[in-house]
Motif scaffolding. Structure first.
Motif, mmCIF file in Angstrom:
data_model
loop_
_atom_site.group_PDB
_atom_site.id
_atom_site.type_symbol
_atom_site.label_atom_id
_atom_site.label_comp_id
_atom_site.label_asym_id
_atom_site.label_seq_id
_atom_site.Cartn_x
_atom_site.Cartn_y
_atom_site.Cartn_z
ATOM 1 N N PHE A 111 -65.575 17.639 13.382
ATOM 2 C CA PHE A 111 -64.186 17.401 12.952
ATOM 3 C C PHE A 111 -63.618 18.697 12.349
ATOM 4 N N PRO A 112 -62.361 19.122 12.622
ATOM 5 C CA PRO A 112 -61.325 18.369 13.342
ATOM 6 C C PRO A 112 -61.294 18.607 14.852
ATOM 7 N N GLU A 113 -62.145 19.567 15.366
ATOM 8 C CA GLU A 113 -62.105 19.804 16.816
ATOM 9 C C GLU A 113 -62.467 18.537 17.591
ATOM 10 N N GLN A 165 -62.936 14.495 17.023
ATOM 11 C CA GLN A 165 -62.622 13.436 16.060
ATOM 12 C C GLN A 165 -63.281 12.105 16.422
#
Length: 698
Positions: free
Chosen positions: A607-609, A611
């Motif tokens: 996260f955040p790539e 989720q």
């Protein structure tokens, strides 16, 4: 006008009302009616720690009704539970209703039977201010600690956390045990057992190598040493060189107190401490029993005392003599030493059936479930405590072979005594002794087999609820009445989790414990906490002033808090993520377990790539009876545990029944447990079997 009697619960009011009859009105306060405010600390530290009590929200109507009833009544009796909390409720009731604190209007019932109620009503007393002050001191201390520490933890770790005088020590004990387990280095050792029989006899028994023939203790550390000993023993005679016969008595366990009841119910019935206390409360307050009406089946369940009334002892012995015969009646009065140092805690009897002759079989016609199981346990333990000792003939033999000495011991029960009814369960697996065949000194025995077995030393076991309660009690931490809510709190906070009935610290629990040990060492110090408990007991016995006791603690605590704020200025503690075995199907990373507002879930650490999140499920080790997929433990929207196939929605198999390690004897499929039986869920099989008493299928 009627005399007003105020108790805590409607069930208790109903039972007591039946015994008091006309001329009395019995009503319930529904527990506490006043407490410290929820939205602020409510302690005036600057003015001798004066508590600022307020009426509990939602009880305004009830208070108004109690005031009206008290105004109309000729007399008011405060009949709340006979302990610290009950005394505090009565004190607050007296203040709200305008009753003088020196009036003899306080009554207590050790048991809620006709005799117990009449006895209590015949001996009213004034409110015990020492007992109330002991409760007040604990409440103030716990509020000061909780109200000051919780915001600190919220700022430095995350919101929703808490610390406390007893709960933080409980977490430390669990974390320390986990560290012991992790640091443990197993050591190899070997057992050498000789299977022997007397000449001309087919009866076999096992003797274990313990020492050299000269008496030097021997530990076999590896396979090479074991093989060397085996080789040296080839062709040697196994001769009985010592033979000791004796007798021993096995005495029954004492009747239950609160802590031992919680421990035994955990070991024998699998109950949590909270579940045990709920069932015990019901048994004390009263249930409908066929042929007897509404009655309390046990004496008060919050007690540290092992004292038993002469009348109860006589009732138990009369039943034992009638049921098993006079040989089974203990010929003297058993007395048990009580750990409690305060007279107030010894005011009650041990936990026992209120009518000893009322058997569980008779009661089972009227009650079921937890209350029936717990009544049987309490009744059996008490009756057994008044029975004769178990008598055993013992024999211990030393058997010499070459340069080595083997030992065997056994016993024969010559009189079963109390074991005809009940024996205490234990957490540890005991080595079972068996009867030995007749042996004589200098007899040469026949060797049937010499077995060697590799073993490794084992780490200490994780705490169960039973063993944790015992550790808290032995260390003088908290009081038995606090153990159930303490264990519930540390689990609810996410500091500890249950794993196969064992208590295991979470990463959050370990993080909080480490922070507490660094910044607030006194709070989590076992010795310091035990000393604090002894000081509070002195308040209860009138030997110490509650305000001074609180002040001594708080001044040291306040300094620790100020220092912790300086030490942690600008810092925040990160709780490490717990890795799972699940691989994120979107990016290939190993998913981690996180905690949200609805509990634990799986999340991708990218996260955040990435989720990606998933519901957290647990592999039970069982297989689906429809498709053979893994059976996973899941939770419904309402939090109820169920079991479903990993192949959902393609495979729709689900059940509320737990998969067990046992497999079907007909088809080999996973078995499921329901009530007292195991069954196969595979279509067309139909296999099922009863679970025998004492079997463990976890």
């Amino acid at each position: 006008m009627a005399k007003l009697v105020i108790v805590e619960s409607p069930a208790k009011a109903k039972t007591i009302g039946k015994y008091l009859g006309d001329g009395y009105e019995v009503t319930a306060s529904m527990g506490h009616i006043r407490d410290l405010p929820a939205s602020q600390m409510g302690i005036d530290v600057e003015h001798d720690y004066t508590p600022q009590y307020i009426s509990i929200k939602g009880k305004e109507k009830l208070i108004k009704e109690l005031k009206a009833a008290a105004k109309k009544a000729d007399e008011v009796f405060l009949a709340t539970d006979p302990d610290r909390e009950g005394e505090a409720i009565s004190w607050h009731l007296a203040n709200i209703l305008g009753l003088p604190l020196d009036a003899p209007d306080r009554v207590t019932f050790g048991e809620i039977t006709k005799k117990g109620v009449q006895e209590g009503m015949a001996h009213p007393r004034v409110i015990d201010t020492n007992l109330f002050n002991a409760q007040q001191a604990r409440r103030v201390l716990d509020r000061l600690v909780g109200y000051k520490l919780s915001p600190f933890l919220w700022r430095k770790v995350r919101r929703g956390l808490s610390a406390g005088r007893v709960q933080s020590v409980a977490v430390r004990l669990i974390v320390d045990r986990e560290k012991e387990i992790e640091a443990f280095q197993p050591e190899e050792y070997w057992n050498l057992d000789a299977l022997l029989s007397p000449p001309g006899s087919s009866r076999k028994f096992t003797a274990r190598l313990t020492s050299t023939a000269a008496g030097k203790k021997l530990t076999v550390k590896n396979g090479e040493q074991a093989e060397a000993i085996r080789t040296s023993l080839e062709g040697q005679d196994y001769t009985v060189t010592s033979l000791e016969k004796g007798t021993r008595k096995k005495v029954p366990a004492p009747p239950f107190i609160t802590s031992t009841l919680q421990q035994e119910a955990s070991r024998r019935l699998g109950f949590t401490a909270a579940r045990t206390m709920r069932a015990a409360q019901t048994l004390y307050e009263g249930v409908e029993v066929a042929g007897h009406g509404m009655m309390g089946l046990i004496t008060y369940m919050r007690t540290d005392s092992l004292r038993v009334s002469d009348e109860a002892v006589a009732g138990a012995k009369a039943y034992i003599g009638e049921r098993w015969g006079q040989d089974y009646v203990c010929a003297y009065k058993r007395t048990y030493k009580t750990k409690s140092a305060t007279a107030a805690q010894d005011a009650h009897e041990a936990i026992r059936p209120s009518v000893p002759s009322l058997t569980p079989d008779e009661v089972d016609k009227s009650i079921t479930g937890d209350t029936a199981k717990l009544y049987r346990l309490i009744w059996s333990r008490f009756i057994a405590s008044q029975m004769s000792d178990c008598l055993q003939d013992t024999v211990s033999v030393g058997i010499t072979a070459g340069d080595y000495l083997f030992r065997a011991s056994g016993y024969v029960v010559t009189f079963d005594g109390f074991t005809a009814l009940y024996e205490e369960a234990t957490d540890e697996k005991e080595k079972k002794e068996t009867a030995l065949p007749p042996l004589e000194k200098d007899q040469v025995l026949k060797l049937r087999e010499l077995k060697s077995e590799q073993k490794f030393t084992q780490p200490p076991a994780r705490y169960t609820e039973a063993s944790l309660i015992r550790a808290l009690e032995e260390n003088g931490i908290g009081r038995p009445s606090t153990y159930a809510p303490t264990i519930s709190t540390v689990i609810d906070r996410g500091y500890v989790e249950r794993d196969q009935k064992k208590l295991k610290p979470t990463l959050l629990g370990r993080t909080i414990n480490e922070l507490m040990m660094e910044q607030f060492p006194d709070i989590v110090d076992v010795g310091f906490s035990a000393e604090m408990e002894r000081n509070l007991d002195k308040v209860e016995s009138g030997q110490a002033d509650w305000r001074k006791t609180v002040d001594v603690f708080y001044k040291g605590f306040e300094q620790s808090l100020e220092q912790a704020e300086k030490n942690m200025e600008g810092k925040k503690v990160k709780v490490p993520d717990e890795e799972s075995d699940e691989i994120c199907e979107k990016c290939g990373r190993r998913m981690v377990i996180k905690t949200g507002r609805y509990g634990k879930f799986l999340a991708c650490p990218g996260f955040p790539e990435c989720q990606n999140t998933k519901r957290l499920v647990k592999d039970t080790g069982g297989r689906c009876p429809k498709c053979g997929g893994r059976m996973l433990q899941r939770r419904s929207a309402k939090g109820r545990v169920y079991y479903g196939c990993e192949g959902y929605p393609q495979c729709d198999f689900m059940t509320w029944d737990e998969p067990v390690p046992d497999t079907c004897e007909k088809c080999g499929a996973t078995l499921f447990k329901k009530g007292g039986k195991l069954y196969c869920a595979k279509e067309g099989c139909g296999f099922e079997k009863q679970v025998r008493k004492g079997e463990n299928h976890e």
